[in-house]
Design a protein around this motif. Structure first.
Motif, mmCIF file in Angstrom:
data_model
loop_
_atom_site.group_PDB
_atom_site.id
_atom_site.type_symbol
_atom_site.label_atom_id
_atom_site.label_comp_id
_atom_site.label_asym_id
_atom_site.label_seq_id
_atom_site.Cartn_x
_atom_site.Cartn_y
_atom_site.Cartn_z
ATOM 1 N N LEU A 350 0.863 -1.182 0.000
ATOM 2 C CA LEU A 350 0.000 0.000 0.000
ATOM 3 C C LEU A 350 0.899 1.231 0.000
ATOM 4 N N ARG A 351 0.709 2.096 -0.999
ATOM 5 C CA ARG A 351 1.603 3.242 -1.139
ATOM 6 C C ARG A 351 0.865 4.560 -0.960
ATOM 7 N N PHE A 352 1.594 5.533 -0.448
ATOM 8 C CA PHE A 352 1.005 6.829 -0.108
ATOM 9 C C PHE A 352 2.117 7.849 0.075
ATOM 10 N N MET A 353 1.722 9.129 0.039
ATOM 11 C CA MET A 353 2.631 10.196 0.431
ATOM 12 C C MET A 353 2.046 11.053 1.545
ATOM 13 N N GLU A 354 0.824 10.750 1.932
ATOM 14 C CA GLU A 354 0.217 11.358 3.122
ATOM 15 C C GLU A 354 -0.677 10.338 3.796
ATOM 16 N N THR A 355 -0.665 10.335 5.123
ATOM 17 C CA THR A 355 -1.689 9.706 5.956
ATOM 18 C C THR A 355 -1.822 10.601 7.184
ATOM 19 N N HIS A 356 -2.642 10.195 8.131
ATOM 20 C CA HIS A 356 -2.789 10.984 9.354
ATOM 21 C C HIS A 356 -1.500 11.029 10.162
ATOM 22 N N ASP A 357 -0.597 10.070 9.942
ATOM 23 C CA ASP A 357 0.653 10.010 10.698
ATOM 24 C C ASP A 357 1.762 10.864 10.096
ATOM 25 N N GLU A 358 1.627 11.214 8.816
ATOM 26 C CA GLU A 358 2.743 11.846 8.108
ATOM 27 C C GLU A 358 2.556 13.356 7.987
ATOM 28 N N ILE A 359 3.687 14.030 7.773
ATOM 29 C CA ILE A 359 3.674 15.482 7.572
ATOM 30 C C ILE A 359 3.026 15.780 6.226
ATOM 31 N N ARG A 360 2.169 16.791 6.208
ATOM 32 C CA ARG A 360 1.495 17.184 4.979
ATOM 33 C C ARG A 360 2.504 17.646 3.928
ATOM 34 N N LEU A 361 2.250 17.256 2.670
ATOM 35 C CA LEU A 361 3.126 17.674 1.578
ATOM 36 C C LEU A 361 3.196 19.188 1.457
ATOM 37 N N ALA A 362 2.075 19.859 1.713
ATOM 38 C CA ALA A 362 2.018 21.317 1.581
ATOM 39 C C ALA A 362 2.529 22.045 2.821
ATOM 40 N N SER A 363 2.926 21.289 3.838
ATOM 41 C CA SER A 363 3.425 21.904 5.065
ATOM 42 C C SER A 363 4.785 22.562 4.832
ATOM 43 N N LYS A 364 5.049 23.590 5.609
ATOM 44 C CA LYS A 364 6.364 24.233 5.553
ATOM 45 C C LYS A 364 7.455 23.291 6.034
ATOM 46 N N TYR A 365 7.073 22.215 6.701
ATOM 47 C CA TYR A 365 8.054 21.236 7.175
ATOM 48 C C TYR A 365 8.365 20.154 6.145
ATOM 49 N N PHE A 366 7.697 20.235 4.989
ATOM 50 C CA PHE A 366 7.984 19.247 3.947
ATOM 51 C C PHE A 366 8.287 19.974 2.635
ATOM 52 N N LEU A 367 7.306 20.117 1.749
ATOM 53 C CA LEU A 367 7.569 20.713 0.434
ATOM 54 C C LEU A 367 7.070 22.145 0.296
ATOM 55 N N SER A 368 6.169 22.565 1.160
ATOM 56 C CA SER A 368 5.511 23.882 1.088
ATOM 57 C C SER A 368 4.616 23.975 -0.151
ATOM 58 N N ASP A 369 5.200 23.768 -1.305
ATOM 59 C CA ASP A 369 4.427 23.784 -2.553
ATOM 60 C C ASP A 369 4.019 22.350 -2.884
ATOM 61 N N GLY A 405 -3.589 22.454 19.482
ATOM 62 C CA GLY A 405 -3.831 21.921 20.816
ATOM 63 C C GLY A 405 -2.745 20.952 21.204
ATOM 64 N N PHE A 406 -3.131 19.718 21.484
ATOM 65 C CA PHE A 406 -2.184 18.725 21.974
ATOM 66 C C PHE A 406 -1.031 18.487 21.005
ATOM 67 N N SER A 407 -1.329 18.391 19.713
ATOM 68 C CA SER A 407 -0.308 17.984 18.748
ATOM 69 C C SER A 407 0.684 19.084 18.409
ATOM 70 N N GLY A 408 0.361 20.331 18.683
ATOM 71 C CA GLY A 408 1.286 21.421 18.389
ATOM 72 C C GLY A 408 1.416 21.677 16.897
ATOM 73 N N ASP A 409 2.384 22.489 16.531
ATOM 74 C CA ASP A 409 2.627 22.860 15.138
ATOM 75 C C ASP A 409 3.689 21.927 14.578
ATOM 76 N N ASP A 410 3.249 20.809 13.986
ATOM 77 C CA ASP A 410 4.211 19.806 13.514
ATOM 78 C C ASP A 410 4.008 19.416 12.056
ATOM 79 N N GLY A 411 3.176 20.165 11.337
ATOM 80 C CA GLY A 411 2.962 19.869 9.926
ATOM 81 C C GLY A 411 1.960 18.768 9.657
ATOM 82 N N ARG A 412 1.328 18.258 10.711
ATOM 83 C CA ARG A 412 0.308 17.227 10.559
ATOM 84 C C ARG A 412 -1.050 17.802 10.950
#
Length: 577
Positions: A350-369, A405-412
């Motif tokens: 099973l392949r993916f580049m996002e799930t609830h566990d992973e940093i969002r692709l559009a996040s500043k902590y990953f690709l931004s764009d 909240g609990f999870s903070g600013d972590d790109g998820r």
């Protein structure tokens, strides 16, 4: 048909609240409902390309929201992550999250209606099965009366017994981690740190044997015991431990409700003999049920596939490799190394580049764009014929900005808090599900994903065979193997050529070689002329069809010019004059 799973988190998917506060309550921040996932929503997701919906966070779990009037008091905040709580700290395997119901008293009926709507839309339904651990305050109110609750008959004087459902630390008292802030650092709570305790302490869900787990442990959960002695490493599977029957009954309960498959959370932490037993028992009644294993140990993939799992997570393999290609500029040639290492299991990943566990692709902590992810998504979707997963909001560039909240600013996007997905809200558009509020860039991104999912259903991808072209394309004038990955897929005469350019700044110009060996595999005559027709190109550039002689492709290569961060796919067919 290739399985395309759309992971949908109902708590956030249907939340229309435009303003939220960090660590806010359900009343302050809102919450999506089963009923928000309407016929229109499901119709659009089907048209988008989904074949399955993985409804995440369905099971009743620990939460700080009080439903005492329905027999569901709030969980203790010191053993709950966030106000909404973790969907993976299940407190009743036979119940659904009351947050998701318009009328909590009718929550099961509302969920059944969602399952029926999903099936009516031509979509199959997947939910989580969390077999490794449960919430510390687990108590089932909806289980069949003849079944004992988890831990009910345990001998708590024994650290381990194959007849116990939990593991114990006799003589030790459990205390939550120090300095825990369940609602985030901005929302301190005045609560006695000793107000929750267990005696004896039970082993924590991530195999933590301390009665005082840390903030980084799964302190909100308790490990389940399948007959493996966690203290000595000995196995006690005969006679069959009672937990095996209890957990198998839970699978049968949901399957009888029309569930089509289970994403088995942290399956790699649960003994293989249990899975082999449970999957075989359930399939006696539901032979087509789908089982997906969340597992992070490649050395055990074959073992779990042999236990009956249909598909396995490819997180530590392809996902991590693509992440490193994007972020750390690792060579694209690592993709070849990976599929070879799977030793024939490639089609079961099973392949993916996002799930609830992973940093969002559009996040500043990953690709931004998020458009920069295009070459990686082409590989993710079309390298093999196994399933593809898209996480809700990925297709419109959900950025997961700021602390919630609990999870903070972590790109998820937080799974612990009541929050929202602002980019997805623009597509939802107050229940219209028409995307009219999306920006032009977001529309372009969603169109890319829709086209990609359609491409993934082509015969060569969904049912065909893979041929890696990079072994013969290593040196100039061939493509730079650190930035370009090219491959073929073929089936019943349909031949597709794929080219991903991972260079985010430069056009790549090269001559791509198709070796004589490939022509033999494809059963093509190298003396024939062939037509190369573009069928999918992002960015959308002016690609025209052209012809080439077979043996010239083998000896001189075919000239290409591909844009930065691009995905290009061509149909190869015999040229008829």
């Amino acid at each position: 048909m290739k399985i395309i799973i759309y992971q949908l988190f109902p708590r956030l998917f249907g939340n229309s609240k435009q303003q939220t506060v960090s660590g806010g309550t359900l009343k302050e921040n809102g919450c999506g409902k089963f009923n928000d996932i309407s016929d229109k929503a499901l119709k659009e997701l089907k048209a988008f390309g989904a074949t399955h919906i993985w409804y995440t966070g369905i099971l009743s779990h620990a939460t700080c929201t009080d439903y005492s009037e329905y027999g569901l008091p709030a969980s203790h905040p010191l053993i709950t992550k966030g106000r909404a709580g973790s969907p993976y700290a299940v407190r009743d395997f036979y119940d659904v999250d009351p947050d998701l119901a318009e009328d909590p008293a009718q929550r099961i009926e509302e969920f059944k209606a969602l399952v029926k709507r999903s099936h009516r839309a031509g979509l199959k339904v997947i939910i989580d099965f969390v077999a490794n651990h449960v919430a510390r305050q687990y108590h089932s109110t909806l289980k069949p009366e003849h079944l004992p609750d988890l831990g009910k008959n345990d001998d708590q004087t024994l650290g381990f017994s194959p007849n116990n459902d939990y593991y114990y630390l006799p003589g030790q008292t459990f205390y939550p981690p120090e300095f825990v802030k369940p609602f985030g650092p901005e929302n301190p709570i005045d609560i006695d740190p000793l107000s929750y305790s267990e005696n004896p302490a039970r082993v924590t869900g991530n195999d933590c044997l301390s009665s005082r787990p840390s903030l980084f442990d799964w302190y909100d959960t308790v490990k389940l015991n399948y007959g493996y002695d966690i203290f000595t490493g000995q196995e006690h599977y005969e006679p069959i431990p009672p937990l095996w029957f209890k957990m198998t009954n839970i699978l049968l309960y949901w399957a009888s409700m029309g569930i089509d498959g289970f994403r088995c959370d942290m399956a790699g932490m649960v003994p293989v003999p249990f899975w082999k037993f449970a999957i075989s028992e359930v399939r006696k009644k539901f032979p087509n049920l789908l089982f997906i294993a969340e597992i992070y140990e490649p050395g055990r993939y074959a073992e779990y596939k042999g236990a009956g799992f249909d598909y396995l997570y490819d997180k530590v393999g392809l996902y991590n490799i693509l992440h490193d290609i994007f972020v750390w500029k690792h060579p694209a040639s690592r993709i070849s190394d990976h599929w070879k290492s799977l030793q024939g299991l490639d089609d079961y990943m099973l392949r993916f580049m996002e799930t609830h566990d992973e940093i969002r692709l559009a996040s500043k902590y990953f690709l931004s764009d998020p458009l920069k992810a295009i070459p990686g998504m082409l590989v993710t979707a079309c390298l093999n014929k196994g399933p593809l997963l898209i996480y809700n909001g990925q297709e419109v560039g959900e950025p997961a900005e700021g602390a919630t909240g609990f999870s903070g600013d972590d790109g998820r996007t937080s799974i612990f808090d009541y929050t929202r997905m602002p980019a997805l809200q623009k597509w939802v558009n107050s229940g219209k599900f028409d995307g009219r509020l999306l920006s032009e860039e977001q529309k372009t991104l969603r169109n890319f994903y829709k086209g990609l999912l359609s491409l993934a259903q082509k015969t060569a991808v969904a049912h065909g065979h893979f041929y890696d072209l990079m072994w013969v394309n290593q040196h100039y004038p061939a493509p730079d193997p650190s930035r370009i990955f090219a491959w073929l897929r073929h089936c019943n005469g349909e031949i597709l050529l794929f080219i991903s350019n991972f260079d985010s700044e430069h056009i790549q110009r090269f001559r791509l070689f198709i070796p004589l060996h490939a022509f033999g595999v494809l059963n093509l005559d190298v003396n024939d002329d062939f037509l190369l027709t573009p069928v999918f190109c992002f960015p959308d550039i002016d690609q025209t069809s052209f012809t080439f002689k077979g043996y010239l492709a083998a000896y001189d290569g075919i000239e290409f010019s591909v844009p930065a961060s691009s995905a290009s796919v061509f149909l190869i067919s015999k040229y008829e004059i």
